[in-house]
Design a protein around this motif. Structure first.
Motif, PDB file in Angstrom:
ATOM      1  N   THR A  22       1.033  -9.275  -5.089  1.00 32.62           N
ATOM      2  CA  THR A  22       0.897  -8.565  -3.818  1.00 32.62           C
ATOM      3  C   THR A  22       0.425  -9.545  -2.763  1.00 32.62           C
ATOM      4  O   THR A  22      -0.555 -10.259  -2.966  1.00 32.62           O
ATOM      5  CB  THR A  22      -0.104  -7.403  -3.931  1.00 32.62           C
ATOM      6  N   ASP A  65      -3.648   1.437  -0.858  1.00 32.92           N
ATOM      7  CA  ASP A  65      -3.674  -0.027  -0.890  1.00 32.92           C
ATOM      8  C   ASP A  65      -4.208  -0.646   0.396  1.00 32.92           C
ATOM      9  O   ASP A  65      -4.165  -1.851   0.564  1.00 32.92           O
ATOM     10  CB  ASP A  65      -2.275  -0.569  -1.192  1.00 32.92           C
ATOM     11  N   ASP A 232       5.445   0.204   5.156  1.00 36.29           N
ATOM     12  CA  ASP A 232       4.490  -0.567   4.352  1.00 36.29           C
ATOM     13  C   ASP A 232       5.059  -0.781   2.952  1.00 36.29           C
ATOM     14  O   ASP A 232       6.058  -0.159   2.568  1.00 36.29           O
ATOM     15  CB  ASP A 232       3.157   0.171   4.267  1.00 36.29           C
ATOM     16  N   ASP A 233       4.428  -1.671   2.217  1.00 39.90           N
ATOM     17  CA  ASP A 233       4.695  -1.885   0.789  1.00 39.90           C
ATOM     18  C   ASP A 233       6.165  -2.170   0.486  1.00 39.90           C
ATOM     19  O   ASP A 233       6.771  -1.517  -0.374  1.00 39.90           O
ATOM     20  CB  ASP A 233       4.226  -0.671  -0.027  1.00 39.90           C
ATOM     21  N   ASN A 246       2.142  -6.089   1.643  1.00 40.79           N
ATOM     22  CA  ASN A 246       1.266  -5.056   2.163  1.00 40.79           C
ATOM     23  C   ASN A 246       0.828  -5.473   3.565  1.00 40.79           C
ATOM     24  O   ASN A 246       0.199  -6.521   3.745  1.00 40.79           O
ATOM     25  CB  ASN A 246       0.057  -4.909   1.232  1.00 40.79           C
TER      26      ASN A 246
END
Length: 285
Positions: A22, A65, A232-233, A246
């Motif tokens: 990530t 997150d 996002d993500d 992220n």
């Protein structure tokens, strides 16, 4: 026997460290990502050339997150412009190698419609630029079975004011080359059909040195429309590993590795003392 044990432990450790990563993208640390808007005349990329918004900030509803996301908005009566998020770091990736591809959206305005009582008719979409000159587009709205049957099973209907995650390898796509007919809608096809049509050696490419070959965008519709979404993500991966991006404000700078990853790192360090590890190769994200 000892070598077998070492190699097995090494495989477990590498898997824990490199199977998935990530990366936090912030306004001051964009990496391979760029944000910009386009006007309705030339569609020339460049920050501020359109009247809309493309910026990393606080999400309207916080996810697990983090607190951030990318806002993509054209503004009222500027739906013929666009707001875009681009990634230049995926150039060279084979379409056939992709095993994971997804992103999340939170939409508050779409094609002039706002809740309640109005459906999201055009959600935030993704485009790939390809080495064979084609451009392929995924739009969430065509995966729910309303326009054409989805062989992977109907996906969620795009909705307002809620975070939704889109699995692009189970959604529906269309080609700018018109390989399946003119425009999207009933001409949308599955990812499996896209792969069969494009060919085994086709890769993602960057159309120029400053524009990434992966685009997530809103707009390019009618002037009277209004788009506002949060993204996002974004996750992309192959059998070699995957990466999630992220998007957060500058106050968020890092995501700690999970405990299993730290255990893997510790094990690697121990193995290195015995000469079992010479080099740990990092996945290209």
């Amino acid at each position: 026997m000892r070598r077998t044990i070492l190699l097995t432990a090494l495989s477990i450790a590498i898997g824990a460290v490199s199977a998935h990563a990530t990366t936090v993208i912030t306004p001051s640390s964009m990496g391979n990502w760029s944000l910009f808007t386009t006007d309705n005349a030339s569609n020339t990329p460049g920050s501020g050339s359109g009247t809309g918004t493309a910026a990393i900030g606080t999400a309207p509803v916080v996810q697990t997150d983090g607190s951030g996301s990318v806002q993509l908005a054209t503004g009222p009566n500027h739906g013929d412009e666009s707001a875009q998020l681009r990634d230049s770091g995926e150039a060279g990736t084979l379409l056939t190698a992709l095993t994971t591809l997804s992103y999340s959206t939170y939409t508050t305005a779409s094609n002039g419609g706002t809740p309640p009582g109005v459906s999201v008719s055009q959600d935030t979409y993704l485009k790939f630029y390809l080495s064979n000159g084609d451009e392929i587009i995924f739009e969430p709205t065509y995966g729910d079975g309303g326009d054409v049957a989805n062989p992977n099973g109907s996906q969620a209907v795009p909705a307002f004011d809620t975070w939704q995650n889109w699995d692009l390898l189970k959604g529906m796509w269309y080609s700018d080359n018109g390989d399946f007919g003119t425009g999207p809608g009933s001409n949308s096809v599955s990812w499996q059909t896209i792969i069969a049509d494009e060919g085994s050696g086709v890769t993602i490419v960057n159309p120029s040195s400053t524009l990434g070959g992966v685009r997530i965008a809103v707009g390019f519709a009618s002037a009277g429309n209004d788009f506002n979404s949060y993204v996002d993500d974004f996750t992309i991966g192959t059998a070699a590993g995957s990466a999630t991006y992220n998007f957060e404000p500058d106050s968020v700078t890092a995501v700690p590795l999970p405990a299993s990853a730290w255990s893997g790192l510790a094990l690697l360090s121990g193995l290195a003392l015995f000469g079992g590890v010479k080099r740990l190769r990092q996945l290209h994200a």
